[in-house]
Design a protein around this motif. Structure first.
Motif, PDB file in Angstrom:
ATOM      1  N   ALA A  47      -0.822 -10.131  -7.705  1.00  0.00           N
ATOM      2  CA  ALA A  47      -1.078 -10.244  -6.267  1.00  0.00           C
ATOM      3  C   ALA A  47       0.104  -9.668  -5.486  1.00  0.00           C
ATOM      4  O   ALA A  47       1.246 -10.086  -5.666  1.00  0.00           O
ATOM      5  CB  ALA A  47      -1.319 -11.694  -5.891  1.00  0.00           C
ATOM      6  N   LEU A  48      -0.173  -8.719  -4.633  1.00  0.00           N
ATOM      7  CA  LEU A  48       0.863  -8.026  -3.879  1.00  0.00           C
ATOM      8  C   LEU A  48       1.145  -8.772  -2.580  1.00  0.00           C
ATOM      9  O   LEU A  48       0.249  -9.024  -1.785  1.00  0.00           O
ATOM     10  CB  LEU A  48       0.412  -6.596  -3.575  1.00  0.00           C
ATOM     11  CG  LEU A  48       1.422  -5.676  -2.888  1.00  0.00           C
ATOM     12  CD1 LEU A  48       2.656  -5.499  -3.761  1.00  0.00           C
ATOM     13  CD2 LEU A  48       0.778  -4.328  -2.588  1.00  0.00           C
ATOM     14  N   ILE A  49       2.397  -9.149  -2.395  1.00  0.00           N
ATOM     15  CA  ILE A  49       2.817  -9.875  -1.201  1.00  0.00           C
ATOM     16  C   ILE A  49       3.652  -8.946  -0.328  1.00  0.00           C
ATOM     17  O   ILE A  49       4.577  -8.283  -0.820  1.00  0.00           O
ATOM     18  CB  ILE A  49       3.633 -11.129  -1.580  1.00  0.00           C
ATOM     19  CG1 ILE A  49       2.818 -12.038  -2.501  1.00  0.00           C
ATOM     20  CG2 ILE A  49       4.069 -11.879  -0.320  1.00  0.00           C
ATOM     21  CD1 ILE A  49       1.509 -12.521  -1.939  1.00  0.00           C
ATOM     22  N   GLY A  50       3.339  -8.915   0.952  1.00  0.00           N
ATOM     23  CA  GLY A  50       4.028  -7.989   1.835  1.00  0.00           C
ATOM     24  C   GLY A  50       5.088  -8.616   2.708  1.00  0.00           C
ATOM     25  O   GLY A  50       6.189  -8.092   2.854  1.00  0.00           O
ATOM     26  N   ASP A  62      -0.525 -11.460   2.121  1.00  0.00           N
ATOM     27  CA  ASP A  62      -0.832 -10.608   0.970  1.00  0.00           C
ATOM     28  C   ASP A  62      -1.201  -9.201   1.422  1.00  0.00           C
ATOM     29  O   ASP A  62      -1.200  -8.880   2.623  1.00  0.00           O
ATOM     30  CB  ASP A  62      -1.915 -11.233   0.088  1.00  0.00           C
ATOM     31  CG  ASP A  62      -3.292 -11.281   0.741  1.00  0.00           C
ATOM     32  OD1 ASP A  62      -3.494 -10.626   1.796  1.00  0.00           O
ATOM     33  OD2 ASP A  62      -4.179 -11.958   0.191  1.00  0.00           O
ATOM     34  N   ALA A  63      -1.527  -8.342   0.472  1.00  0.00           N
ATOM     35  CA  ALA A  63      -1.763  -6.925   0.765  1.00  0.00           C
ATOM     36  C   ALA A  63      -2.958  -6.705   1.683  1.00  0.00           C
ATOM     37  O   ALA A  63      -3.030  -5.701   2.390  1.00  0.00           O
ATOM     38  CB  ALA A  63      -1.965  -6.157  -0.539  1.00  0.00           C
ATOM     39  N   SER A  64      -3.900  -7.643   1.699  1.00  0.00           N
ATOM     40  CA  SER A  64      -5.075  -7.507   2.558  1.00  0.00           C
ATOM     41  C   SER A  64      -4.831  -8.020   3.969  1.00  0.00           C
ATOM     42  O   SER A  64      -5.699  -7.914   4.831  1.00  0.00           O
ATOM     43  CB  SER A  64      -6.261  -8.265   1.953  1.00  0.00           C
ATOM     44  OG  SER A  64      -6.053  -9.664   2.031  1.00  0.00           O
ATOM     45  N   GLY A  65      -3.635  -8.568   4.182  1.00  0.00           N
ATOM     46  CA  GLY A  65      -3.315  -9.122   5.488  1.00  0.00           C
ATOM     47  C   GLY A  65      -3.612 -10.606   5.614  1.00  0.00           C
ATOM     48  O   GLY A  65      -3.409 -11.191   6.680  1.00  0.00           O
ATOM     49  N   GLY A 100       0.796  -1.220   0.000  1.00  0.00           N
ATOM     50  CA  GLY A 100       0.000   0.000   0.000  1.00  0.00           C
ATOM     51  C   GLY A 100       0.828   1.270   0.000  1.00  0.00           C
ATOM     52  O   GLY A 100       0.324   2.335  -0.325  1.00  0.00           O
ATOM     53  N   ASP A 101       2.107   1.183   0.379  1.00  0.00           N
ATOM     54  CA  ASP A 101       2.965   2.361   0.355  1.00  0.00           C
ATOM     55  C   ASP A 101       3.033   2.917  -1.062  1.00  0.00           C
ATOM     56  O   ASP A 101       3.359   2.186  -2.006  1.00  0.00           O
ATOM     57  CB  ASP A 101       4.376   2.015   0.840  1.00  0.00           C
ATOM     58  CG  ASP A 101       4.429   1.820   2.347  1.00  0.00           C
ATOM     59  OD1 ASP A 101       3.379   1.978   2.982  1.00  0.00           O
ATOM     60  OD2 ASP A 101       5.512   1.502   2.861  1.00  0.00           O
ATOM     61  N   ASP A 102       2.739   4.200  -1.219  1.00  0.00           N
ATOM     62  CA  ASP A 102       2.746   4.863  -2.531  1.00  0.00           C
ATOM     63  C   ASP A 102       1.851   4.151  -3.538  1.00  0.00           C
ATOM     64  O   ASP A 102       2.069   4.237  -4.755  1.00  0.00           O
ATOM     65  CB  ASP A 102       4.175   4.953  -3.080  1.00  0.00           C
ATOM     66  CG  ASP A 102       5.076   5.795  -2.199  1.00  0.00           C
ATOM     67  OD1 ASP A 102       6.239   5.410  -2.038  1.00  0.00           O
ATOM     68  OD2 ASP A 102       4.600   6.819  -1.668  1.00  0.00           O
ATOM     69  N   ASP A 103       0.875   3.415  -3.002  1.00  0.00           N
ATOM     70  CA  ASP A 103      -0.080   2.725  -3.870  1.00  0.00           C
ATOM     71  C   ASP A 103       0.651   1.847  -4.882  1.00  0.00           C
ATOM     72  O   ASP A 103       0.652   2.102  -6.085  1.00  0.00           O
ATOM     73  CB  ASP A 103      -0.977   3.722  -4.577  1.00  0.00           C
ATOM     74  CG  ASP A 103      -2.251   3.064  -5.095  1.00  0.00           C
ATOM     75  OD1 ASP A 103      -3.095   3.792  -5.609  1.00  0.00           O
ATOM     76  OD2 ASP A 103      -2.383   1.833  -4.979  1.00  0.00           O
ATOM     77  N   ALA A 104       1.269   0.784  -4.370  1.00  0.00           N
ATOM     78  CA  ALA A 104       2.115  -0.077  -5.195  1.00  0.00           C
ATOM     79  C   ALA A 104       1.379  -0.666  -6.393  1.00  0.00           C
ATOM     80  O   ALA A 104       1.958  -0.838  -7.462  1.00  0.00           O
ATOM     81  CB  ALA A 104       2.702  -1.203  -4.334  1.00  0.00           C
ATOM     82  N   VAL A 105       0.107  -0.960  -6.226  1.00  0.00           N
ATOM     83  CA  VAL A 105      -0.654  -1.541  -7.331  1.00  0.00           C
ATOM     84  C   VAL A 105      -0.730  -0.572  -8.501  1.00  0.00           C
ATOM     85  O   VAL A 105      -0.481  -0.929  -9.657  1.00  0.00           O
ATOM     86  CB  VAL A 105      -2.064  -1.956  -6.872  1.00  0.00           C
ATOM     87  CG1 VAL A 105      -2.930  -2.332  -8.058  1.00  0.00           C
ATOM     88  CG2 VAL A 105      -1.977  -3.116  -5.890  1.00  0.00           C
ATOM     89  N   GLU A 106      -1.059   0.676  -8.212  1.00  0.00           N
ATOM     90  CA  GLU A 106      -1.151   1.666  -9.282  1.00  0.00           C
ATOM     91  C   GLU A 106       0.212   1.973  -9.880  1.00  0.00           C
ATOM     92  O   GLU A 106       0.345   2.175 -11.090  1.00  0.00           O
ATOM     93  CB  GLU A 106      -1.801   2.950  -8.748  1.00  0.00           C
ATOM     94  CG  GLU A 106      -3.286   2.812  -8.470  1.00  0.00           C
ATOM     95  CD  GLU A 106      -4.045   2.326  -9.700  1.00  0.00           C
ATOM     96  OE1 GLU A 106      -3.806   2.857 -10.808  1.00  0.00           O
ATOM     97  OE2 GLU A 106      -4.859   1.386  -9.563  1.00  0.00           O
ATOM     98  N   LEU A 107       1.240   2.002  -9.036  1.00  0.00           N
ATOM     99  CA  LEU A 107       2.593   2.225  -9.556  1.00  0.00           C
ATOM    100  C   LEU A 107       3.000   1.110 -10.505  1.00  0.00           C
ATOM    101  O   LEU A 107       3.622   1.353 -11.552  1.00  0.00           O
ATOM    102  CB  LEU A 107       3.585   2.313  -8.400  1.00  0.00           C
ATOM    103  CG  LEU A 107       3.530   3.587  -7.554  1.00  0.00           C
ATOM    104  CD1 LEU A 107       4.483   3.489  -6.373  1.00  0.00           C
ATOM    105  CD2 LEU A 107       3.876   4.808  -8.399  1.00  0.00           C
ATOM    106  N   ALA A 108       2.665  -0.136 -10.145  1.00  0.00           N
ATOM    107  CA  ALA A 108       2.998  -1.264 -11.014  1.00  0.00           C
ATOM    108  C   ALA A 108       2.303  -1.140 -12.356  1.00  0.00           C
ATOM    109  O   ALA A 108       2.905  -1.388 -13.417  1.00  0.00           O
ATOM    110  CB  ALA A 108       2.616  -2.573 -10.335  1.00  0.00           C
ATOM    111  N   LYS A 109       1.040  -0.757 -12.342  1.00  0.00           N
ATOM    112  CA  LYS A 109       0.295  -0.618 -13.595  1.00  0.00           C
ATOM    113  C   LYS A 109       0.877   0.468 -14.492  1.00  0.00           C
ATOM    114  O   LYS A 109       0.799   0.382 -15.714  1.00  0.00           O
ATOM    115  CB  LYS A 109      -1.166  -0.301 -13.300  1.00  0.00           C
ATOM    116  CG  LYS A 109      -1.950  -1.463 -12.702  1.00  0.00           C
ATOM    117  CD  LYS A 109      -3.385  -1.052 -12.420  1.00  0.00           C
ATOM    118  CE  LYS A 109      -4.185  -2.208 -11.837  1.00  0.00           C
ATOM    119  NZ  LYS A 109      -5.581  -1.799 -11.534  1.00  0.00           N
TER     120      LYS A 109
END
Length: 472
Positions: free
Chosen positions: A44-47, A56-59, A16-25
């Motif tokens: 899928a974002l793994i933390g 994962d990003a949702s915990g 979620g830092d700097d909205d990693a999903v949007e940055l990746a896109k």
């Protein structure tokens, strides 16, 4: 000074830092993308990771079923490896391998030689599996050039094989989807049949299938000419091809044909090496082989640092040293060859493996295979197969035809999505689900993994029935 050496595990980018999903896109090109989503995709974002689990990003906490990518052998968050990485970086972070060397690489090469079969005594270190296979192939070419055999360069590979993503290594791959839109050195490679007993002709026995494979290999050598074939490259177990375990004795018979025809046998242990089958190397201990070269990567550092390599027979090196071309240059090297941090991590990882992880893997593997085998009770499952701590659940439309579900090529992804929701990460391969958890997995954790996978497959069967895709 001690305080300065404390590893600050929280100094990482959080989900979620700097909205990693949007940055990746917007900025990240993922591996193996489709043209329609290249450079515009998030996965899928793994933390975090710990033991056999990732978060994962949702915990949500998930069992890491693929162990990253066949590689997190000693588990996530091993402080011993993190500290070695830090200490080596503080001592020597890098040296040029062109005209200097470092101690960890020399010590690691010795320990690898001690564990390798036959006369495999020297290691060239690379950055991963693809570059390891590429190095083995380039060495074969150099070896034959120096020995005055420039025509002896063809490479034998097999259907279902996966050997890498660099130009030469990818040319060996035997999965059609890998090559539909990609170029390769097709003029250098001859593909043989996959040694997959599940896909053998219905009326053919295992023994007859083995004879067919061996006869095909021998006939190909005779037809093409041994004087033109430089190497055979084969995984002891075809990993990304669906955990294809070859028939007993097949590999040893292929090895004999290679020896008889002076064809270099390259055993690709990028997946099977460093514990996946309970030993540092599976070629000798499991399959009774003494290859001319072994390639490795992944488990050598348990994925904590990019490192790979190729182990070369002393016999081959001695022939080069005695040749009439002592000034011939093996013009091959990588900026990160023999990286001191990677080699230091690998040494500690090898300690962990030899101090109990390998023994645990050997002891628990039969339970792992037996529990997964119970999934064959489900009508969607055609076969569960595997060796050591690697296995594949192959789904079929019906067991009689073994139709690999051509009506729905995303069965593996469907199962993975359900399993993710239930707490398990699966590696989906079209109609297959591959499992290769960290080697430290316990019986209770295996039970959890199999229970989730059973439910994920059951939910997928319900989905397919509702959609009218499958009637099983």
């Amino acid at each position: 000074m001690a305080a300065a050496r404390e590893i600050k595990a929280r100094e990482v980018v959080e989900p979620g830092d700097d909205d990693a999903v949007e940055l990746a896109k917007r900025h990240l090109v993922q591996p193996w993308p489709y043209a329609g989503s290249v450079g515009a995709e998030a996965r899928a974002l793994i933390g975090e990771g710990e033991d056999i689990y990732i978060t994962d990003a949702s915990g949500k906490r998930l069992i890491d079923g693929p162990a990253g990518m066949w590689c997190i052998n000693v588990g996530h968050r091993r402080e011993e490896l993190a500290r070695v990485m830090y200490d080596q970086a503080m001592a020597l972070s890098y040296n040029t391998p062109w005209y200097t060397m470092n101690a960890p690489s020399a010590e690691l090469a010795r320990r690898i030689a001690d564990a390798a079969p036959g006369d495999l005594s020297h290691t060239f270190f690379t950055t991963g599996g693809s570059s390891a296979v590429e190095t083995a192939l380039r060495f074969m070419q150099f070896y034959n050039n120096v020995r005055g055999r420039p025509e002896k360069k063809l490479i034998l590979s097999r259907g279902g094989a996966y050997h890498g993503s660099t130009y030469l290594s990818a040319s060996l791959n035997g999965r059609p989807r890998d090559r539909h839109w990609m170029d390769g050195a097709d003029e250098l490679v001859i593909k043989l049949s996959s040694p997959d007993p599940f896909r053998r002709p219905k009326e053919m026995s295992i023994d007859a299938f083995t004879d067919f494979l061996v006869d095909q290999f021998r006939d190909t050598v005779a037809r093409v000419g041994a004087g033109r074939i430089g190497a055979f490259v084969g995984e002891p177990v075809q990993a990304s091809g669906g955990v294809v375990v070859p028939p007993d004795g097949y590999l040893k018979r292929i090895r004999e044909i290679c020896r008889e025809n002076d064809i270099l046998y390259v055993s690709d242990e990028v997946v099977t090496g460093f514990g996946r089958l309970g030993h540092v190397f599976a070629s000798g201990e499991v399959f009774g082989l003494d290859p001319d070269m072994i390639t490795f990567a992944k488990g050598v550092t348990s994925g904590y640092f990019p490192l790979g390599g190729v182990i070369i027979s002393e016999r081959l090196l001695e022939k080069l040293r005695r040749s009439n071309h002592p000034d011939a240059l093996f013009g091959h090297g990588l900026t990160y060859t023999s990286h001191p941090i990677g080699c230091a991590v690998a040494l500690k990882n090898l300690d962990l493996l030899e101090e109990g992880v390998l023994q645990h893997a050997r002891e628990i593997a039969p339970y792992f295979q037996a529990r997964l085998k119970t999934l064959e009770e489900l009508p969607l499952v055609g076969e569960v197969r595997g060796a050591g701590l690697m296995a594949c659940v192959e789904c079929v439309a019906d067991r009689e035809s073994k139709d690999p579900l051509q009506l729905d090529k995303d069965v593996g992804k469907r199962i993975d999505a359900h399993c993710h929701e239930l707490g398990l990460l699966v590696r989906p391969l079209i109609n297959m689900c591959v499992m290769s958890p960290p080697l430290i997995i316990s019986r209770e954790q295996i039970d959890d993994m199999v229970a989730i996978l059973r439910e994920g497959i059951s939910r997928t069967m319900d989905d397919l029935r509702k959609e009218g895709v499958w009637r099983g």
